[in-house]
Every structure is written in C-alpha cells, then in structure tokens.
Scaffold this motif. Sequence first.
Motif, short mmCIF file in Angstrom:
data_model
loop_
_atom_site.label_atom_id
_atom_site.label_comp_id
_atom_site.label_asym_id
_atom_site.label_seq_id
_atom_site.Cartn_x
_atom_site.Cartn_y
_atom_site.Cartn_z
N GLU A 128 12.01 -6.09 -3.86
CA GLU A 128 12.23 -7.47 -3.45
C GLU A 128 12.60 -7.61 -1.98
N GLY A 129 13.32 -6.65 -1.41
CA GLY A 129 13.79 -6.79 -0.04
C GLY A 129 12.84 -6.27 1.02
N TYR A 130 11.59 -5.99 0.65
CA TYR A 130 10.67 -5.33 1.58
C TYR A 130 9.47 -6.19 1.96
N ALA A 131 9.49 -7.45 1.63
CA ALA A 131 8.31 -8.31 1.82
C ALA A 131 7.82 -8.33 3.26
N ASP A 132 8.72 -8.29 4.23
CA ASP A 132 8.32 -8.42 5.63
C ASP A 132 8.11 -7.08 6.33
N ARG A 133 8.31 -5.99 5.63
CA ARG A 133 8.12 -4.68 6.24
C ARG A 133 6.65 -4.38 6.49
N ALA A 134 6.38 -3.53 7.47
CA ALA A 134 5.04 -3.01 7.70
C ALA A 134 4.87 -1.73 6.89
N PRO A 135 3.67 -1.43 6.40
CA PRO A 135 3.46 -0.20 5.63
C PRO A 135 3.91 1.06 6.37
N ALA A 136 3.78 1.07 7.70
CA ALA A 136 4.17 2.25 8.47
C ALA A 136 5.66 2.53 8.38
N ASN A 137 6.45 1.53 8.02
CA ASN A 137 7.90 1.69 7.93
C ASN A 137 8.38 1.97 6.51
N LEU A 138 7.46 2.36 5.63
CA LEU A 138 7.79 2.66 4.25
C LEU A 138 7.59 4.15 3.96
N SER A 139 8.33 4.65 2.99
CA SER A 139 8.11 6.02 2.53
C SER A 139 6.85 6.07 1.67
N GLY A 140 6.40 7.28 1.36
CA GLY A 140 5.23 7.42 0.51
C GLY A 140 5.41 6.79 -0.85
N GLY A 141 6.59 6.97 -1.44
CA GLY A 141 6.86 6.36 -2.73
C GLY A 141 6.88 4.85 -2.67
N GLN A 142 7.44 4.29 -1.59
CA GLN A 142 7.47 2.84 -1.42
C GLN A 142 6.07 2.28 -1.22
N ARG A 143 5.23 2.98 -0.48
CA ARG A 143 3.85 2.53 -0.31
C ARG A 143 3.11 2.52 -1.65
N GLN A 144 3.38 3.52 -2.48
CA GLN A 144 2.72 3.56 -3.77
C GLN A 144 3.17 2.39 -4.64
N ARG A 145 4.44 2.02 -4.53
CA ARG A 145 4.93 0.86 -5.29
C ARG A 145 4.31 -0.44 -4.78
N VAL A 146 4.09 -0.53 -3.47
CA VAL A 146 3.41 -1.71 -2.92
C VAL A 146 1.98 -1.77 -3.44
N ALA A 147 1.31 -0.62 -3.49
CA ALA A 147 -0.06 -0.59 -4.02
C ALA A 147 -0.07 -1.03 -5.48
N LEU A 148 0.95 -0.64 -6.24
CA LEU A 148 1.05 -1.07 -7.63
C LEU A 148 1.29 -2.58 -7.72
N ALA A 149 2.16 -3.10 -6.86
CA ALA A 149 2.42 -4.55 -6.85
C ALA A 149 1.17 -5.33 -6.48
N ARG A 150 0.40 -4.83 -5.51
CA ARG A 150 -0.85 -5.49 -5.13
C ARG A 150 -1.82 -5.55 -6.30
N CYS A 151 -1.80 -4.49 -7.11
CA CYS A 151 -2.65 -4.46 -8.30
C CYS A 151 -2.16 -5.48 -9.33
N LEU A 152 -0.83 -5.58 -9.52
CA LEU A 152 -0.27 -6.42 -10.57
C LEU A 152 -0.34 -7.91 -10.25
N VAL A 153 -0.38 -8.25 -8.98
CA VAL A 153 -0.33 -9.67 -8.61
C VAL A 153 -1.55 -10.43 -9.13
N ALA A 154 -2.63 -9.71 -9.39
CA ALA A 154 -3.85 -10.34 -9.89
C ALA A 154 -3.86 -10.44 -11.41
#
Length: 359
Positions: A128-154
């Motif tokens: 929830e607290g990462y909406a404004d972050r850039a992908p470059a400022n995320l860990s590998g695990g956090q990027r994978q969770r963003v990819a999962l969220a992008r999948c789920l939003v649809a």
Amino acid sequence: MAGLTINNVTKKFQAFEALKDVSIDVREGEFLAVLGPSGCGKTTMLRIIAGFEQVSEGEISIGGKVVSSPKLNVAPENRRIGIVFQNYALWPHMSVAENIGYSLKIAKTPAAERENRVAEALKLVDMEGYADRAPANLSGGQRQRVALARCLVATPELVLFDEPLANLDVHLRASMEDEFADFHKRTGTTIVYITHDQSEAMALADRIAVMDQGRLVQLDTPHKLYHEPATPMVASFISQGMVLPVEVSGSGVDGTCTATLFGQPITLRCRPSDAQKGAAQACCRSEMVRIVGPNDPGFDGKIIRVVYQGGLARIEFAPDAAPDLTVHFVQPDPVTLEPDQPARLAFAGGWLIPRQDEQ
C-alpha cells in the motif's frame, strides 16, 4: 475464477512435437504446478494457455469455454488471464501505481475506478505504501509483488506464473513462496505455476503435473509424487530418488511385495497389480538407508564420495554387487565416514515402480 481444461493437446513446430497428447483438468481455485527439466514442454504449455501459440491438436477451455483448437485461437487479451513473468516486465519510467494501472488506462477505465482498483491490488500484495515509488527503487521481491498486483488489477479468471522466482536469491525465494501461498489462500484464484524448481512446486501446489519430453508423465499431489512415483523419470527427478534394480519374489499383504535388492531381502510398497515375480525397478529414498553391522541383513560396498553440507554430509556409496550404481544418504555431524572406506548398508523399504509396459 475459472477452471482450466487441457484436452489431448499436441503442439507441433514443423516435425518437432513440443507437446504430445497432454490432458490436464485444473479445478476452480486449484494451485497447479507444472514441473519438469529444461526442454520438457513447460514453456510451450504456458504459451498455449495464454494464447501466444495455437494448438495443433486438441482443445484448451477456460471456464468451460473453448479458447484454443486447431481452428480457433482466442486472442490473449480476450482470455481473462493474468501472467506473472520471471523478469517482472515493469516499465522503468512509470511509478508502481502507473505500472499496475496501465492496462486499465488502455481500456479507458474511469480514473476514479482505476485508482480504487490499483489501491485494492496493492493491498492484496501488501504494498500500500509504495504507489509512488519507481521500480528501480524496489527490491527484487517487491518488484515481483508489483508484477503480481499488475496482473490482479485486471481481475483475471486464471493466473499463470512463468518461473516467477528464478531471478531471486535463496532468501527472497523463500519469502515470496510464503507470499504466493498467502495470496492463493486469500483469493482462491486458479493458478498454473510453471517451474523447474521442485522445492517451489512441492511447497506451493495442490497438485503437480510432471512433464518429460513433451508428455505428461504423472499428475498427483506432492506427497504421492514423492512416495509413489509412476515412472523411473519421476522417481529420480523428485528429490533425487534412487532408481535401483530389484527381483520381485512374491506379493505380501496390504500393498506390499517381497524382493531382493543387491542380495538384500526387502519389503517394498506397491500396487497390487505390480506384485509380479521377476526383474523390476524400485524407488528408494536416502532416509531409508541405514548403516548396519557386518552380520546384519544388507549389502557391502565402499564409500566413494563425502560432500559436507553444513551440519551433515551427503555420502555416496558403490555397492559391491553393482559398482556402477550409486547409493546416497546423509550422515549428520559428527561425520565419520571417509572415501574408500568399506561399509555395509541396508534399505528399510522402498516403492516398486510400476512396470512401464503396464502404464
């Protein structure tokens, strides 16, 4: 969510058959892992389910609706499928929220609804607290969770995971396994998880489809794959089981048979129909190996390799009766065995692999 039916699917690339008459029925809300060595057909399976490839024979159905056959191939964007790739595939110039909501923006979803759905997706993956972050400022695990969220939003009916933990280190893999398990428990989404890592498959899946050379060789629960492999390939592939020659001498009771292994009498678990006298193969696990005294039932040989692994060692042993074969087991600290040392071992049991002419 929706079930998935793969019905007698064959995929040919000119003369090469990447998939050969594969049938799998994935129940609604099930977590199915597709597991196998490189080149077994896993990626082709994913691409066909997603709609990137068309079947040569057979059918693919999602939620009871045929989406692929030799005469039909529904476009990927019309299949209500979400895909989580191993390389994340995030836009570097977009924020986390923009990455997640991009498909909704393309679909001209109203801004207010788009923001709400992005927020819900972020909540599902605890970001929830990462909406404004850039992908470059995320860990590998956090990027994978963003990819999962992008999948789920649809709001997909089916989610495909394409070796999603392959690019993460061991520590992050364990953490993300927990994340995926929690996600499945919370949402009940139907998941097909493509992987070559059997520890991931065993930890996460309700059932595992083991592929080899384009064919489905066994579809079972992790427990049954481990304890009752259907073929020598499954036996050796799952947790490095030992496939050893035995001579079956007769049937016992309660799903067992008697046999000899390197001259040692042994009782094996088996299907009643497989307890036929003669040469066969057994799957034996390292935890069933024990060191015995010189006068105890067992078989002699020598230690050929000792690999220390921290707190225990993997011991490799060549039986005198079959020096070209290797038996392996572990010895916890203190490790006392050494290469070239003679020893006598015994197996406490094993599983009689069904004869292949009966499959």
